[in-house]
Each structure stands twice: as structure tokens, then as C-alpha cells.
Design a protein around this motif. Structure first.
Motif, PDB file in Angstrom:
ATOM      1  N   PRO A 167       0.830  -1.207   0.000  1.00  0.00           N
ATOM      2  CA  PRO A 167       0.000   0.000   0.000  1.00  0.00           C
ATOM      3  C   PRO A 167       0.866   1.259   0.000  1.00  0.00           C
ATOM      4  CG  PRO A 167      -0.399  -1.315   1.986  1.00  0.00           C
ATOM      5  CD  PRO A 167       0.669  -1.992   1.201  1.00  0.00           C
ATOM      6  N   MET A 168       0.561   2.170  -0.907  1.00  0.00           N
ATOM      7  CA  MET A 168       1.312   3.411  -1.032  1.00  0.00           C
ATOM      8  C   MET A 168       0.433   4.592  -0.622  1.00  0.00           C
ATOM      9  SD  MET A 168       4.252   2.386  -2.259  1.00  0.00           S
ATOM     10  CE  MET A 168       5.096   3.656  -3.160  1.00  0.00           C
ATOM     11  N   LYS A 202       3.085   2.784   2.964  1.00  0.00           N
ATOM     12  CA  LYS A 202       2.302   3.233   4.113  1.00  0.00           C
ATOM     13  C   LYS A 202       3.032   3.004   5.435  1.00  0.00           C
ATOM     14  CE  LYS A 202      -2.235   2.570   6.196  1.00  0.00           C
ATOM     15  NZ  LYS A 202      -3.485   1.835   6.116  1.00  0.00           N
ATOM     16  N   LYS A 203       3.783   1.911   5.541  1.00  0.00           N
ATOM     17  CA  LYS A 203       4.467   1.595   6.805  1.00  0.00           C
ATOM     18  C   LYS A 203       5.616   2.555   7.110  1.00  0.00           C
ATOM     19  CE  LYS A 203       7.756  -1.687   4.960  1.00  0.00           C
ATOM     20  NZ  LYS A 203       8.469  -2.890   5.191  1.00  0.00           N
ATOM     21  N   ASP A 204       6.061   3.331   6.110  1.00  0.00           N
ATOM     22  CA  ASP A 204       7.129   4.303   6.323  1.00  0.00           C
ATOM     23  C   ASP A 204       6.597   5.689   6.675  1.00  0.00           C
ATOM     24  OD1 ASP A 204       8.906   2.314   5.747  1.00  0.00           O
ATOM     25  OD2 ASP A 204       9.248   2.947   3.667  1.00  0.00           O
ATOM     26  N   LEU A 205       5.273   5.800   6.840  1.00  0.00           N
ATOM     27  CA  LEU A 205       4.644   7.076   7.130  1.00  0.00           C
ATOM     28  C   LEU A 205       3.824   6.980   8.403  1.00  0.00           C
ATOM     29  CD1 LEU A 205       3.302   7.778   3.530  1.00  0.00           C
ATOM     30  CD2 LEU A 205       5.342   8.743   4.555  1.00  0.00           C
ATOM     31  N   VAL A 206       3.449   8.122   8.952  1.00  0.00           N
ATOM     32  CA  VAL A 206       2.568   8.164  10.107  1.00  0.00           C
ATOM     33  C   VAL A 206       1.360   9.011   9.715  1.00  0.00           C
ATOM     34  CG1 VAL A 206       3.715  10.131  11.193  1.00  0.00           C
ATOM     35  CG2 VAL A 206       2.367   8.586  12.581  1.00  0.00           C
ATOM     36  N   ARG A 207       0.181   8.598  10.172  1.00  0.00           N
ATOM     37  CA  ARG A 207      -1.052   9.297   9.820  1.00  0.00           C
ATOM     38  C   ARG A 207      -1.405  10.315  10.896  1.00  0.00           C
ATOM     39  NH1 ARG A 207      -6.974   7.802  10.202  1.00  0.00           N
ATOM     40  NH2 ARG A 207      -7.947   8.865   8.440  1.00  0.00           N
ATOM     41  N   ILE A 208      -1.749  11.507  10.437  1.00  0.00           N
ATOM     42  CA  ILE A 208      -2.247  12.569  11.300  1.00  0.00           C
ATOM     43  C   ILE A 208      -3.732  12.681  10.993  1.00  0.00           C
ATOM     44  CG2 ILE A 208      -2.021  14.995  11.940  1.00  0.00           C
ATOM     45  CD1 ILE A 208       0.558  13.295  12.227  1.00  0.00           C
ATOM     46  N   VAL A 209      -4.563  12.709  12.022  1.00  0.00           N
ATOM     47  CA  VAL A 209      -6.008  12.713  11.797  1.00  0.00           C
ATOM     48  C   VAL A 209      -6.672  13.853  12.559  1.00  0.00           C
ATOM     49  CG1 VAL A 209      -6.541  11.100  13.669  1.00  0.00           C
ATOM     50  CG2 VAL A 209      -8.035  11.194  11.715  1.00  0.00           C
ATOM     51  N   VAL A 210      -7.711  14.440  11.939  1.00  0.00           N
ATOM     52  CA  VAL A 210      -8.529  15.456  12.606  1.00  0.00           C
ATOM     53  C   VAL A 210      -9.954  14.892  12.660  1.00  0.00           C
ATOM     54  CG1 VAL A 210      -8.934  16.767  10.469  1.00  0.00           C
ATOM     55  CG2 VAL A 210      -9.250  17.867  12.660  1.00  0.00           C
ATOM     56  N   ASP A 211     -10.538  14.878  13.868  1.00  0.00           N
ATOM     57  CA  ASP A 211     -11.875  14.300  14.034  1.00  0.00           C
ATOM     58  C   ASP A 211     -12.959  15.366  13.909  1.00  0.00           C
ATOM     59  OD1 ASP A 211     -11.712  15.655  16.434  1.00  0.00           O
ATOM     60  OD2 ASP A 211     -11.494  13.870  17.665  1.00  0.00           O
ATOM     61  N   LYS A 212     -14.208  14.968  14.146  1.00  0.00           N
ATOM     62  CA  LYS A 212     -15.347  15.880  13.991  1.00  0.00           C
ATOM     63  C   LYS A 212     -15.279  17.077  14.927  1.00  0.00           C
ATOM     64  CE  LYS A 212     -18.650  12.494  12.327  1.00  0.00           C
ATOM     65  NZ  LYS A 212     -19.915  11.810  12.588  1.00  0.00           N
ATOM     66  N   GLU A 213     -14.652  16.899  16.088  1.00  0.00           N
ATOM     67  CA  GLU A 213     -14.528  17.985  17.070  1.00  0.00           C
ATOM     68  C   GLU A 213     -13.311  18.865  16.794  1.00  0.00           C
ATOM     69  OE1 GLU A 213     -15.010  14.646  18.284  1.00  0.00           O
ATOM     70  OE2 GLU A 213     -17.153  15.074  18.227  1.00  0.00           O
ATOM     71  N   LYS A 214     -12.678  18.675  15.656  1.00  0.00           N
ATOM     72  CA  LYS A 214     -11.488  19.452  15.236  1.00  0.00           C
ATOM     73  C   LYS A 214     -10.264  19.191  16.107  1.00  0.00           C
ATOM     74  CE  LYS A 214     -13.911  21.734  12.123  1.00  0.00           C
ATOM     75  NZ  LYS A 214     -14.058  21.153  10.844  1.00  0.00           N
ATOM     76  N   ALA A 240      -3.991  12.666   7.001  1.00  0.00           N
ATOM     77  CA  ALA A 240      -2.885  13.037   6.126  1.00  0.00           C
ATOM     78  C   ALA A 240      -1.662  12.251   6.597  1.00  0.00           C
ATOM     79  CB  ALA A 240      -2.618  14.529   6.201  1.00  0.00           C
ATOM     80  N   TYR A 241      -0.837  11.846   5.658  1.00  0.00           N
ATOM     81  CA  TYR A 241       0.347  11.068   5.987  1.00  0.00           C
ATOM     82  C   TYR A 241       1.597  11.928   5.913  1.00  0.00           C
ATOM     83  CZ  TYR A 241      -2.485   6.874   5.744  1.00  0.00           C
ATOM     84  OH  TYR A 241      -3.439   5.916   5.981  1.00  0.00           O
ATOM     85  N   VAL A 242       2.483  11.756   6.903  1.00  0.00           N
ATOM     86  CA  VAL A 242       3.752  12.477   6.923  1.00  0.00           C
ATOM     87  C   VAL A 242       4.888  11.482   7.150  1.00  0.00           C
ATOM     88  CG1 VAL A 242       2.759  14.656   7.708  1.00  0.00           C
ATOM     89  CG2 VAL A 242       3.577  13.031   9.376  1.00  0.00           C
ATOM     90  N   ASP A 270       5.763  15.341  -0.800  1.00  0.00           N
ATOM     91  CA  ASP A 270       4.944  15.248  -2.004  1.00  0.00           C
ATOM     92  C   ASP A 270       5.343  14.057  -2.883  1.00  0.00           C
ATOM     93  OD1 ASP A 270       2.680  16.368  -3.154  1.00  0.00           O
ATOM     94  OD2 ASP A 270       3.852  17.421  -4.679  1.00  0.00           O
ATOM     95  N   THR A 271       5.716  12.947  -2.237  1.00  0.00           N
ATOM     96  CA  THR A 271       6.084  11.734  -2.957  1.00  0.00           C
ATOM     97  C   THR A 271       5.249  10.560  -2.453  1.00  0.00           C
ATOM     98  OG1 THR A 271       7.809  11.211  -1.343  1.00  0.00           O
ATOM     99  CG2 THR A 271       8.476  12.492  -3.273  1.00  0.00           C
ATOM    100  N   MET A 272       5.107   9.549  -3.279  1.00  0.00           N
ATOM    101  CA  MET A 272       4.410   8.329  -2.884  1.00  0.00           C
ATOM    102  C   MET A 272       5.410   7.422  -2.169  1.00  0.00           C
ATOM    103  SD  MET A 272       1.301   8.679  -3.859  1.00  0.00           S
ATOM    104  CE  MET A 272       0.509   7.097  -3.953  1.00  0.00           C
ATOM    105  N   GLN A 273       5.006   6.922  -0.990  1.00  0.00           N
ATOM    106  CA  GLN A 273       5.869   6.053  -0.201  1.00  0.00           C
ATOM    107  C   GLN A 273       5.040   4.915   0.375  1.00  0.00           C
ATOM    108  OE1 GLN A 273       8.194   8.094   2.738  1.00  0.00           O
ATOM    109  NE2 GLN A 273       8.696   9.780   1.383  1.00  0.00           N
TER     110      GLN A 273
END
Length: 99
Positions: A7-8, A20-32, A47-49, A15-18
Motif C-alpha cells: 500500500p502506497m 504506508k508503513k514508512d509514514l505516520v497518519r495525522i487525523v482530525v476528528d469531527k470535534e477538530k 494526512a500522511y507524513v 509530495d512523494t508516494m511512499q
């Protein structure tokens, strides 16, 4: 043996495809609320960083996370994200790529 698909995801900072295991996900929920999502399964806009501490410092200056997620990201979150990424990088160097 069948070759498995890797999975990429697009890294927001480079701004590159990597993988998924080499990235960490940042998430914003409904309560911001913005949080780090190590499992990659929390509900909300994500968003992945990359796992590079120098990229996190650059993201803080450029405010790229705020533009992508559409919410104000606190400085405390950047400190938490930097600590998480630094820990993951050290862990990867120590134990290698296991799974």
C-alpha cells in the motif's frame, strides 16, 4: 508464491508516494481535534507524513498540516509529533525493518 501489493500513500511533506508503513497518519476528528494515528484506523480526515524529524520542523514553519487538514494545529501537537517521529526513527534504526 504470489507477490503482495504494497500500500502506497502520498507524503504531505515531501509530495512523494511512499509505502504506508514508512509514514505516520495525522487525523482530525469531527470535534477538530488533531492527533497522531499510529494504527491508521481512527475516524476522520487524515494526512500522511514521513518519519523524518527534520521534515516535521519544516512542516511547523510552512503550516502545511493546517492547510491540508483545514484546522489550526497547536504548537504542542508539533512537539508531540516530533517526539513520536524521533522515537519511531530511533526504533527503526535499532531494530531494523521488522514485520
Amino acid at each position: 508464491m504470489k507477490k503482495r501489493k504494497i500500500p502506497m500513500r502520498k507524503d504531505l511533506l515531501t509530495d512523494t508516494m511512499q509505502p504506508k508503513k514508512d509514514l505516520v497518519r495525522i487525523v482530525v476528528d469531527k470535534e477538530k481535534n488533531v492527533s497522531v494515528d499510529p494504527s491508521g484506523k481512527k475516524p476522520g480526515r487524515g494526512a500522511y507524513v514521513s518519519l523524518k524529524p527534520e521534515k516535521i520542523a519544516a512542516a511547523r514553519k510552512s503550516k502545511v498540516l493546517e492547510r491540508s487538514l483545514g484546522v489550526k494545529v497547536a504548537d504542542e501537537f508539533y512537539d508531540e509529533l516530533f517526539a513520536y517521529v524521533d522515537h519511531q526513527k530511533a526504533r527503526k534504526e535499532l531494530f531494523g525493518d521488522q514485520k
